[in-house]
Write a protein that holds these residues in place. Structure first.
Motif, PDB file in Angstrom:
ATOM      1  N   GLY A  35      62.181 143.392  97.591  1.00 45.72           N
ATOM      2  CA  GLY A  35      61.135 143.763  98.706  1.00 45.72           C
ATOM      3  C   GLY A  35      61.396 143.320  99.941  1.00 45.72           C
ATOM      4  O   GLY A  35      62.375 142.718 100.400  1.00 45.72           O
ATOM      5  N   LEU A  36      60.849 144.210 100.865  1.00 51.42           N
ATOM      6  CA  LEU A  36      61.251 143.931 102.500  1.00 51.42           C
ATOM      7  C   LEU A  36      60.222 142.906 102.887  1.00 51.42           C
ATOM      8  O   LEU A  36      59.023 142.733 102.264  1.00 51.42           O
ATOM      9  CB  LEU A  36      61.209 145.139 103.036  1.00 51.42           C
ATOM     10  N   ASP A  37      60.580 142.327 104.281  1.00 51.69           N
ATOM     11  CA  ASP A  37      59.654 141.520 104.668  1.00 51.69           C
ATOM     12  C   ASP A  37      58.353 142.239 105.054  1.00 51.69           C
ATOM     13  O   ASP A  37      58.320 143.318 105.621  1.00 51.69           O
ATOM     14  CB  ASP A  37      60.331 140.766 106.191  1.00 51.69           C
ATOM     15  N   ASN A  38      57.335 141.326 104.920  1.00 49.92           N
ATOM     16  CA  ASN A  38      55.846 141.944 105.326  1.00 49.92           C
ATOM     17  C   ASN A  38      55.366 143.187 104.458  1.00 49.92           C
ATOM     18  O   ASN A  38      54.882 144.133 105.074  1.00 49.92           O
ATOM     19  CB  ASN A  38      55.799 142.185 106.762  1.00 49.92           C
ATOM     20  N   GLU A  39      56.088 143.376 103.436  1.00 54.25           N
ATOM     21  CA  GLU A  39      55.890 144.811 102.514  1.00 54.25           C
ATOM     22  C   GLU A  39      54.909 144.577 101.194  1.00 54.25           C
ATOM     23  O   GLU A  39      55.183 143.532 100.736  1.00 54.25           O
ATOM     24  CB  GLU A  39      57.223 145.280 102.053  1.00 54.25           C
ATOM     25  N   VAL A  40      53.930 145.255 101.078  1.00 49.55           N
ATOM     26  CA  VAL A  40      53.323 145.153  99.949  1.00 49.55           C
ATOM     27  C   VAL A  40      53.439 146.552  98.865  1.00 49.55           C
ATOM     28  O   VAL A  40      53.844 147.718  99.756  1.00 49.55           O
ATOM     29  CB  VAL A  40      51.425 144.919 100.117  1.00 49.55           C
ATOM     30  N   LEU A  41      53.256 146.443  97.781  1.00 51.39           N
ATOM     31  CA  LEU A  41      53.116 147.370  96.887  1.00 51.39           C
ATOM     32  C   LEU A  41      51.583 147.683  96.448  1.00 51.39           C
ATOM     33  O   LEU A  41      50.964 146.784  95.829  1.00 51.39           O
ATOM     34  CB  LEU A  41      54.094 147.383  95.887  1.00 51.39           C
ATOM     35  N   ILE A  42      51.224 148.770  96.650  1.00 51.79           N
ATOM     36  CA  ILE A  42      49.717 148.984  96.060  1.00 51.79           C
ATOM     37  C   ILE A  42      50.109 149.848  94.989  1.00 51.79           C
ATOM     38  O   ILE A  42      50.572 151.012  95.288  1.00 51.79           O
ATOM     39  CB  ILE A  42      48.676 149.791  97.200  1.00 51.79           C
ATOM     40  N   GLN A  43      49.841 149.536  93.773  1.00 53.11           N
ATOM     41  CA  GLN A  43      50.192 150.408  92.569  1.00 53.11           C
ATOM     42  C   GLN A  43      48.890 150.923  91.999  1.00 53.11           C
ATOM     43  O   GLN A  43      48.005 149.991  91.443  1.00 53.11           O
ATOM     44  CB  GLN A  43      50.782 149.589  91.419  1.00 53.11           C
ATOM     45  N   PHE A  44      48.867 152.159  91.547  1.00 50.98           N
ATOM     46  CA  PHE A  44      47.754 152.782  91.016  1.00 50.98           C
ATOM     47  C   PHE A  44      48.058 153.267  89.749  1.00 50.98           C
ATOM     48  O   PHE A  44      49.260 154.234  89.555  1.00 50.98           O
ATOM     49  CB  PHE A  44      47.053 153.950  91.865  1.00 50.98           C
ATOM     50  N   GLU A  45      47.571 152.800  88.424  1.00 48.75           N
ATOM     51  CA  GLU A  45      47.789 153.181  87.129  1.00 48.75           C
ATOM     52  C   GLU A  45      47.081 154.234  86.398  1.00 48.75           C
ATOM     53  O   GLU A  45      45.890 153.977  86.575  1.00 48.75           O
ATOM     54  CB  GLU A  45      47.977 151.975  86.093  1.00 48.75           C
ATOM     55  N   LEU A  46      47.472 155.368  86.085  1.00 55.25           N
ATOM     56  CA  LEU A  46      46.821 156.325  85.883  1.00 55.25           C
ATOM     57  C   LEU A  46      46.985 156.467  84.259  1.00 55.25           C
ATOM     58  O   LEU A  46      47.889 156.539  83.654  1.00 55.25           O
ATOM     59  CB  LEU A  46      47.096 157.460  86.630  1.00 55.25           C
ATOM     60  N   VAL A  47      45.696 156.629  83.447  1.00 54.48           N
ATOM     61  CA  VAL A  47      45.895 156.986  82.118  1.00 54.48           C
ATOM     62  C   VAL A  47      45.528 158.449  82.099  1.00 54.48           C
ATOM     63  O   VAL A  47      44.295 159.017  82.597  1.00 54.48           O
ATOM     64  CB  VAL A  47      44.934 156.300  81.149  1.00 54.48           C
ATOM     65  N   LEU A  48      46.282 159.432  81.462  1.00 49.10           N
ATOM     66  CA  LEU A  48      46.119 160.996  81.407  1.00 49.10           C
ATOM     67  C   LEU A  48      45.662 161.192  79.896  1.00 49.10           C
ATOM     68  O   LEU A  48      46.220 160.622  79.042  1.00 49.10           O
ATOM     69  CB  LEU A  48      47.302 161.806  81.879  1.00 49.10           C
ATOM     70  N   GLN A  49      44.964 162.170  79.857  1.00 46.36           N
ATOM     71  CA  GLN A  49      44.403 162.853  78.702  1.00 46.36           C
ATOM     72  C   GLN A  49      45.641 163.317  77.781  1.00 46.36           C
ATOM     73  O   GLN A  49      46.321 164.107  78.619  1.00 46.36           O
ATOM     74  CB  GLN A  49      43.202 163.845  78.499  1.00 46.36           C
ATOM     75  N   PRO A  50      45.771 163.294  76.689  1.00 47.18           N
ATOM     76  CA  PRO A  50      47.181 164.050  76.172  1.00 47.18           C
ATOM     77  C   PRO A  50      46.664 165.429  75.837  1.00 47.18           C
ATOM     78  O   PRO A  50      46.583 165.809  74.565  1.00 47.18           O
ATOM     79  CB  PRO A  50      47.461 163.195  74.822  1.00 47.18           C
ATOM     80  N   SER A  51      46.513 166.083  76.831  1.00 49.46           N
ATOM     81  CA  SER A  51      46.015 167.581  76.714  1.00 49.46           C
ATOM     82  C   SER A  51      46.791 168.505  77.808  1.00 49.46           C
ATOM     83  O   SER A  51      47.183 167.910  78.605  1.00 49.46           O
ATOM     84  CB  SER A  51      44.769 167.451  76.862  1.00 49.46           C
ATOM     85  N   GLN A  52      46.516 169.673  77.614  1.00 53.05           N
ATOM     86  CA  GLN A  52      46.746 170.688  78.662  1.00 53.05           C
ATOM     87  C   GLN A  52      46.013 170.260  80.096  1.00 53.05           C
ATOM     88  O   GLN A  52      46.742 170.341  81.245  1.00 53.05           O
ATOM     89  CB  GLN A  52      46.360 171.994  78.368  1.00 53.05           C
ATOM     90  N   GLU A  53      44.834 169.719  80.227  1.00 47.83           N
ATOM     91  CA  GLU A  53      44.315 169.274  81.363  1.00 47.83           C
ATOM     92  C   GLU A  53      45.020 168.153  82.104  1.00 47.83           C
ATOM     93  O   GLU A  53      45.403 167.960  83.152  1.00 47.83           O
ATOM     94  CB  GLU A  53      42.825 168.952  81.192  1.00 47.83           C
TER      95      GLU A  53
END
Length: 162
Positions: free
Chosen positions: A58-76
């Motif tokens: 990581g770099l100095d004064n750096e944050v990671l905002i991580q969004f975890e997505l669960v998707l439907q196992p479908s065409q959508e």
């Protein structure tokens, strides 16, 4: 009440408004003290290893905002992933340090077969210049959310029925 800051909660809602997105959760990691050696530790398995290896951590004064997505196992779900893939790439081209990547656990664990049950997608947002407060990072999330809402509207992307 979710316990997330309003900016994060609003982005979750916008992501989950897409047909094919089942859920979104997120977390924040201070990357200042993360070095390449820590990446082999299980507690850091969720981090974007390739990106961090390129900078030696990581770099100095750096944050990671991580969004975890669960998707439907479908065409959508597939359509939502394709749209978000384009959106994240476009944001990165516009200067935001973000990426979308798959995340999964090993196919087999001591508890049984996991294959076909652990696939998620991480939207990683790197924000530097964070010193005393997350306010600048939350402002970036708000900007990205407004862009996503606009893109959904302009391109008439399917939204889940609420």
């Amino acid at each position: 009440m979710s316990g997330y800051p309003p900016e994060i909660e609003q982005f979750h809602q916008t992501l989950c408004s897409l047909t094919g997105v089942d859920s979104a959760i997120s977390g924040v990691d201070d990357l200042s003290s993360v070095d390449a050696e820590l990446l082999s530790v299980t507690e850091y398995a969720h981090l974007p290893h390739a990106a961090l290896l390129r900078t030696g951590g990581g770099l100095d004064n750096e944050v990671l905002i991580q969004f975890e997505l669960v998707l439907q196992p479908s065409q959508e779900g597939w359509h939502a992933l394709e749209f978000l893939g384009w959106f994240v790439r476009d944001c990165a081209r516009g200067g935001h340090k973000m990426q979308l990547r798959p995340f999964a656990l090993p196919p087999v664990s001591p508890y049984g077969r996991q294959l076909n049950h652990t696939l998620k997608f991480h939207l990683d947002l790197f924000v530097d210049g964070i010193e005393d407060s997350l306010a600048p990072a939350l402002q970036v999330v708000s900007e990205i959310n407004r862009s996503l809402e606009l893109a959904i509207s302009l391109y008439k992307i399917n939204q889940a029925q609420v």
